[in-house]
Design a protein around this motif. Structure first.
Motif, PDB file in Angstrom:
ATOM      1  N   PHE A   1       0.819  -1.212   0.000  1.00  0.00           N
ATOM      2  CA  PHE A   1       0.000   0.000   0.000  1.00  0.00           C
ATOM      3  C   PHE A   1       0.853   1.262   0.000  1.00  0.00           C
ATOM      4  O   PHE A   1       0.477   2.273  -0.614  1.00  0.00           O
ATOM      5  N   ALA A   2       1.986   1.265   0.672  1.00  0.00           N
ATOM      6  CA  ALA A   2       2.856   2.440   0.658  1.00  0.00           C
ATOM      7  C   ALA A   2       3.370   2.715  -0.748  1.00  0.00           C
ATOM      8  O   ALA A   2       3.438   3.874  -1.194  1.00  0.00           O
ATOM      9  N   ILE A   3       3.727   1.670  -1.484  1.00  0.00           N
ATOM     10  CA  ILE A   3       4.204   1.837  -2.862  1.00  0.00           C
ATOM     11  C   ILE A   3       3.071   2.319  -3.766  1.00  0.00           C
ATOM     12  O   ILE A   3       3.267   3.210  -4.609  1.00  0.00           O
ATOM     13  N   ARG A   4       1.897   1.768  -3.588  1.00  0.00           N
ATOM     14  CA  ARG A   4       0.757   2.196  -4.415  1.00  0.00           C
ATOM     15  C   ARG A   4       0.398   3.654  -4.152  1.00  0.00           C
ATOM     16  O   ARG A   4       0.079   4.418  -5.088  1.00  0.00           O
ATOM     17  N   GLN A   5       0.472   4.086  -2.898  1.00  0.00           N
ATOM     18  CA  GLN A   5       0.178   5.481  -2.580  1.00  0.00           C
ATOM     19  C   GLN A   5       1.235   6.410  -3.171  1.00  0.00           C
ATOM     20  O   GLN A   5       0.911   7.507  -3.656  1.00  0.00           O
ATOM     21  N   ALA A   6       2.499   5.987  -3.162  1.00  0.00           N
ATOM     22  CA  ALA A   6       3.560   6.802  -3.751  1.00  0.00           C
ATOM     23  C   ALA A   6       3.349   6.951  -5.253  1.00  0.00           C
ATOM     24  O   ALA A   6       3.599   8.024  -5.827  1.00  0.00           O
ATOM     25  N   ARG A   7       2.887   5.889  -5.912  1.00  0.00           N
ATOM     26  CA  ARG A   7       2.592   5.982  -7.342  1.00  0.00           C
ATOM     27  C   ARG A   7       1.460   6.974  -7.600  1.00  0.00           C
ATOM     28  O   ARG A   7       1.491   7.727  -8.586  1.00  0.00           O
ATOM     29  N   GLU A   8       0.472   6.980  -6.739  1.00  0.00           N
ATOM     30  CA  GLU A   8      -0.632   7.929  -6.900  1.00  0.00           C
ATOM     31  C   GLU A   8      -0.169   9.359  -6.698  1.00  0.00           C
ATOM     32  O   GLU A   8      -0.682  10.288  -7.341  1.00  0.00           O
ATOM     33  N   ARG A   9       0.811   9.575  -5.813  1.00  0.00           N
ATOM     34  CA  ARG A   9       1.342  10.931  -5.624  1.00  0.00           C
ATOM     35  C   ARG A   9       2.050  11.418  -6.882  1.00  0.00           C
ATOM     36  O   ARG A   9       2.017  12.609  -7.207  1.00  0.00           O
ATOM     37  N   ILE A  10       2.683  10.501  -7.601  1.00  0.00           N
ATOM     38  CA  ILE A  10       3.300  10.875  -8.876  1.00  0.00           C
ATOM     39  C   ILE A  10       2.226  11.272  -9.879  1.00  0.00           C
ATOM     40  O   ILE A  10       2.357  12.268 -10.602  1.00  0.00           O
ATOM     41  N   ARG A  11       1.160  10.496  -9.920  1.00  0.00           N
ATOM     42  CA  ARG A  11       0.058  10.829 -10.832  1.00  0.00           C
ATOM     43  C   ARG A  11      -0.544  12.195 -10.486  1.00  0.00           C
ATOM     44  O   ARG A  11      -0.874  12.990 -11.375  1.00  0.00           O
ATOM     45  N   GLU A  12      -0.650  12.467  -9.197  1.00  0.00           N
ATOM     46  CA  GLU A  12      -1.155  13.777  -8.769  1.00  0.00           C
ATOM     47  C   GLU A  12      -0.218  14.891  -9.220  1.00  0.00           C
ATOM     48  O   GLU A  12      -0.673  15.935  -9.711  1.00  0.00           O
ATOM     49  N   GLN A  13       1.089  14.689  -9.067  1.00  0.00           N
ATOM     50  CA  GLN A  13       2.042  15.713  -9.449  1.00  0.00           C
ATOM     51  C   GLN A  13       2.079  15.912 -10.949  1.00  0.00           C
ATOM     52  O   GLN A  13       2.302  17.018 -11.435  1.00  0.00           O
TER      53      GLN A  13
ATOM     54  N   ILE B   1       5.680 -23.450  22.666  1.00  0.00           N
ATOM     55  CA  ILE B   1       4.401 -22.748  22.481  1.00  0.00           C
ATOM     56  C   ILE B   1       4.647 -21.301  22.064  1.00  0.00           C
ATOM     57  O   ILE B   1       3.994 -20.774  21.151  1.00  0.00           O
ATOM     58  N   SER B   2       5.617 -20.647  22.715  1.00  0.00           N
ATOM     59  CA  SER B   2       5.935 -19.254  22.374  1.00  0.00           C
ATOM     60  C   SER B   2       6.476 -19.156  20.949  1.00  0.00           C
ATOM     61  O   SER B   2       6.147 -18.215  20.213  1.00  0.00           O
ATOM     62  N   ALA B   3       7.305 -20.115  20.552  1.00  0.00           N
ATOM     63  CA  ALA B   3       7.859 -20.096  19.198  1.00  0.00           C
ATOM     64  C   ALA B   3       6.760 -20.245  18.150  1.00  0.00           C
ATOM     65  O   ALA B   3       6.795 -19.581  17.100  1.00  0.00           O
ATOM     66  N   ARG B   4       5.788 -21.102  18.410  1.00  0.00           N
ATOM     67  CA  ARG B   4       4.682 -21.261  17.464  1.00  0.00           C
ATOM     68  C   ARG B   4       3.843 -19.987  17.371  1.00  0.00           C
ATOM     69  O   ARG B   4       3.384 -19.613  16.287  1.00  0.00           O
ATOM     70  N   ASN B   5       3.654 -19.327  18.492  1.00  0.00           N
ATOM     71  CA  ASN B   5       2.906 -18.065  18.463  1.00  0.00           C
ATOM     72  C   ASN B   5       3.689 -16.984  17.718  1.00  0.00           C
ATOM     73  O   ASN B   5       3.109 -16.211  16.945  1.00  0.00           O
ATOM     74  N   ASP B   6       5.010 -16.928  17.939  1.00  0.00           N
ATOM     75  CA  ASP B   6       5.835 -15.968  17.205  1.00  0.00           C
ATOM     76  C   ASP B   6       5.748 -16.222  15.697  1.00  0.00           C
ATOM     77  O   ASP B   6       5.758 -15.277  14.904  1.00  0.00           O
ATOM     78  N   TYR B   7       5.647 -17.466  15.311  1.00  0.00           N
ATOM     79  CA  TYR B   7       5.538 -17.806  13.895  1.00  0.00           C
ATOM     80  C   TYR B   7       4.220 -17.282  13.317  1.00  0.00           C
ATOM     81  O   TYR B   7       4.192 -16.708  12.218  1.00  0.00           O
ATOM     82  N   ARG B   8       3.132 -17.462  14.056  1.00  0.00           N
ATOM     83  CA  ARG B   8       1.833 -16.952  13.587  1.00  0.00           C
ATOM     84  C   ARG B   8       1.864 -15.432  13.445  1.00  0.00           C
ATOM     85  O   ARG B   8       1.349 -14.873  12.466  1.00  0.00           O
ATOM     86  N   LEU B   9       2.456 -14.757  14.418  1.00  0.00           N
ATOM     87  CA  LEU B   9       2.534 -13.292  14.355  1.00  0.00           C
ATOM     88  C   LEU B   9       3.427 -12.833  13.215  1.00  0.00           C
ATOM     89  O   LEU B   9       3.139 -11.825  12.549  1.00  0.00           O
ATOM     90  N   ALA B  10       4.530 -13.553  12.978  1.00  0.00           N
ATOM     91  CA  ALA B  10       5.420 -13.195  11.868  1.00  0.00           C
ATOM     92  C   ALA B  10       4.717 -13.358  10.525  1.00  0.00           C
ATOM     93  O   ALA B  10       4.935 -12.565   9.603  1.00  0.00           O
ATOM     94  N   ILE B  11       3.873 -14.368  10.419  1.00  0.00           N
ATOM     95  CA  ILE B  11       3.100 -14.576   9.197  1.00  0.00           C
ATOM     96  C   ILE B  11       2.209 -13.365   8.920  1.00  0.00           C
ATOM     97  O   ILE B  11       2.121 -12.866   7.791  1.00  0.00           O
ATOM     98  N   GLU B  12       1.544 -12.873   9.940  1.00  0.00           N
ATOM     99  CA  GLU B  12       0.641 -11.730   9.761  1.00  0.00           C
ATOM    100  C   GLU B  12       1.419 -10.466   9.415  1.00  0.00           C
ATOM    101  O   GLU B  12       0.955  -9.644   8.605  1.00  0.00           O
ATOM    102  N   ALA B  13       2.592 -10.286  10.028  1.00  0.00           N
ATOM    103  CA  ALA B  13       3.412  -9.120   9.691  1.00  0.00           C
ATOM    104  C   ALA B  13       3.857  -9.174   8.235  1.00  0.00           C
ATOM    105  O   ALA B  13       3.879  -8.155   7.528  1.00  0.00           O
ATOM    106  N   LEU B  14       4.212 -10.355   7.751  1.00  0.00           N
ATOM    107  CA  LEU B  14       4.595 -10.506   6.355  1.00  0.00           C
ATOM    108  C   LEU B  14       3.411 -10.213   5.438  1.00  0.00           C
ATOM    109  O   LEU B  14       3.560  -9.537   4.408  1.00  0.00           O
ATOM    110  N   ARG B  15       2.244 -10.702   5.793  1.00  0.00           N
ATOM    111  CA  ARG B  15       1.051 -10.454   4.970  1.00  0.00           C
ATOM    112  C   ARG B  15       0.767  -8.952   4.864  1.00  0.00           C
ATOM    113  O   ARG B  15       0.419  -8.441   3.794  1.00  0.00           O
ATOM    114  N   GLN B  16       0.947  -8.240   5.967  1.00  0.00           N
ATOM    115  CA  GLN B  16       0.697  -6.799   5.953  1.00  0.00           C
ATOM    116  C   GLN B  16       1.696  -6.075   5.060  1.00  0.00           C
ATOM    117  O   GLN B  16       1.320  -5.187   4.290  1.00  0.00           O
ATOM    118  N   SER B  17       2.969  -6.431   5.148  1.00  0.00           N
ATOM    119  CA  SER B  17       3.975  -5.755   4.328  1.00  0.00           C
ATOM    120  C   SER B  17       3.819  -6.093   2.854  1.00  0.00           C
ATOM    121  O   SER B  17       4.176  -5.291   1.991  1.00  0.00           O
TER     122      SER B  17
END
Length: 449
Positions: free
Chosen positions: A54-66, A210-226
């Motif tokens: 989304f950050a890259i897409r917004q930057a492209r739109e700023r170019i279109r605006e300019q 258990i903590s390692a498995r939870n860290d893995y789930r959270l890392a997956i979501e962070a990757l999906r967001q980026s």
């Protein structure tokens, strides 16, 4: 009152038509989110993020605006053509036409071309083009930052998965040790205390897993967001795609002096600020143009109502001429605009110098982190080999009756710590390389072109 009622009745129709013509159509339904790739490695993650982050897409739109701003500013240097019309209905006594009439109309077509504006038009065009170039450089900086985040999050997923493997292996070995201790307890060769201690060790090993498995789930979501991977489904990215890859160590060499020079030459944020400094310098010329007259050539055609309302009875003709406007005294408004423009230039210059210093410090920090990560990788590899040998010897001594269970458990703990430190060192090393490259102003190594 009759006149007012007639006027508003006549105006309702055209006003309603204009309102209907300018009302935008309903926005199309939002497109469904793109599906997740079936197999995600680092190359796929980088490619997907370039299209959907989304950050890259917004930057492209700023170019279109300019780009739209550039077109708008350039319009000042082009001829301006406009058409107008007027129809009046009023009391006959206030009519200016001869003979007097309660109806009147006029049509006109006018073209104008700016001939002289004190250099303001040219400076405005140059400034807008420089700002557009700055927007392109901003897009490059956004891409570099976004892809660094993608790499970091991808490596975080691999790190979390490796930690799960380490903790599962640790738990497996401790369960095996518990089975051996239980068999020896039932044979009467060890005490119940040793079996209890083995049971406690197994129970304690489940917590970090258990903590390692939870860290893995959270890392997956962070990757999906980026990645910019939106979904309306309830499954996670891990269930929708196979994430492949492994943290490894590939030696890379950097030189601090070369890295600093690369940052000064290639960092898009510094280049962007340089463009903004140049654009703000053009803005001084634009502001100073208020001291000079503005001259334009005009020409066109006009038609007015004649003796009757018929168009064929109207008066018409063409005209050509020159118009000039010069604000001899504007209350020092132009002086104020010039002072503001000069201040903006100085602010941009100071920002550029400040950012250059920050970039140099950022490179030195990234270089230091890379050095530290390299040393930790080399050290962690030797420690793992030693810890594995220590576990082997502890088990052999325990089986021979010359060692204690505590020695075995302690050696296993040290091996788990060494393996955890090794995968953490691999993660730090790969992230340090990516961070240093980004600080140097280099595009991600997997980006083609």
């Amino acid at each position: 009152m009759k006149f007012a009622r007639h006027f508003f009745r006549s105006a309702i129709g055209p006003a309603a038509f204009i309102l209907a013509a300018t009302t935008p159509f309903a926005a199309p339904a939002t497109e469904p989110p793109p599906p997740a790739p079936a197999r995600i490695d680092l190359q796929t993650a980088i490619g997907y993020a370039l299209e959907h982050n989304f950050a890259i897409r917004q930057a492209r739109e700023r170019i279109r605006e300019q780009e739209g701003v550039v077109v708008e500013v350039k319009a000042q240097a082009l001829p301006n053509v406009g058409a107008g019309g007027n129809y009046q209905f009023g009391e006959r006594e206030i009519s200016n036409s001869q003979p007097q009439s309660n109806h009147g109309w006029s049509l006109n077509l006018t073209a104008s071309q700016t001939l002289f504006a004190g250099g303001g038009v040219r400076a405005s065009i140059q400034s807008s083009e420089l700002v557009r170039e700055a927007a392109l450089l901003d897009l490059k900086a956004v891409i570099n930052a976004a892809l660094l985040q993608v790499r970091t999050n991808y490596y975080q997923v691999l790190l979390a998965r490796e930690r799960i493997t380490v903790q599962e292996e640790n738990l497996r070995l401790l369960e095996q040790q518990l089975k051996t201790t239980t068999d020896r307890f039932e044979a009467g060769t060890v005490s119940g205390f040793e079996r209890l201690r083995a049971e406690v060790a197994v129970a304690n090993a489940k917590t970090p897993l258990i903590s390692a498995r939870n860290d893995y789930r959270l890392a997956i979501e962070a990757l999906r967001q980026s990645l910019g991977l939106t979904t309306r489904r309830t499954e996670s990215l891990d269930s929708a795609a196979e994430i492949v890859g492994k943290l490894d160590f590939e030696p890379v060499s950097f030189d601090l002096r070369s890295a600093t020079e690369s940052a000064r030459a290639n960092r898009p944020d510094l280049q962007r600020l340089s463009k903004l400094v140049a654009a703000s310098e053009r803005a001084i010329t634009t502001a100073r143009s208020g001291y000079y007259p503005r001259v334009a050539a005009v020409g066109g055609w006009e038609a007015f109502k004649g003796r009757t309302l018929a168009v064929s009875d109207g008066r018409e003709g063409a005209f050509i001429g020159v118009q000039s406007q010069w604000d001899i005294f504007d209350g020092r408004a132009t002086s104020g605009r010039v002072a503001q423009a000069r201040s903006v230039v100085e602010q941009n210059r100071l920002t550029l110098v400040e950012r250059e210093l920050a970039a140099e410090v950022e490179v030195r920090r990234a270089y230091s982190s890379w050095q530290e990560a390299t040393e930790l990788v080399e050290a962690s590899g030797r420690v793992v080999e030693q810890a594995e040998e220590a576990v082997r010897l502890a088990n052999a001594r325990y089986s021979a009756g010359t060692g204690t269970q505590l020695d075995v458990l302690q050696a296993q703990v040290e091996l788990t710590t060494a393996r955890t430190n090794q995968v953490q060192a691999y993660y730090n090393y790969n992230v340090a390389i990516a961070t240093l490259r980004q600080a140097m102003g280099l595009t991600d190594a997997l980006v083609q072109g």
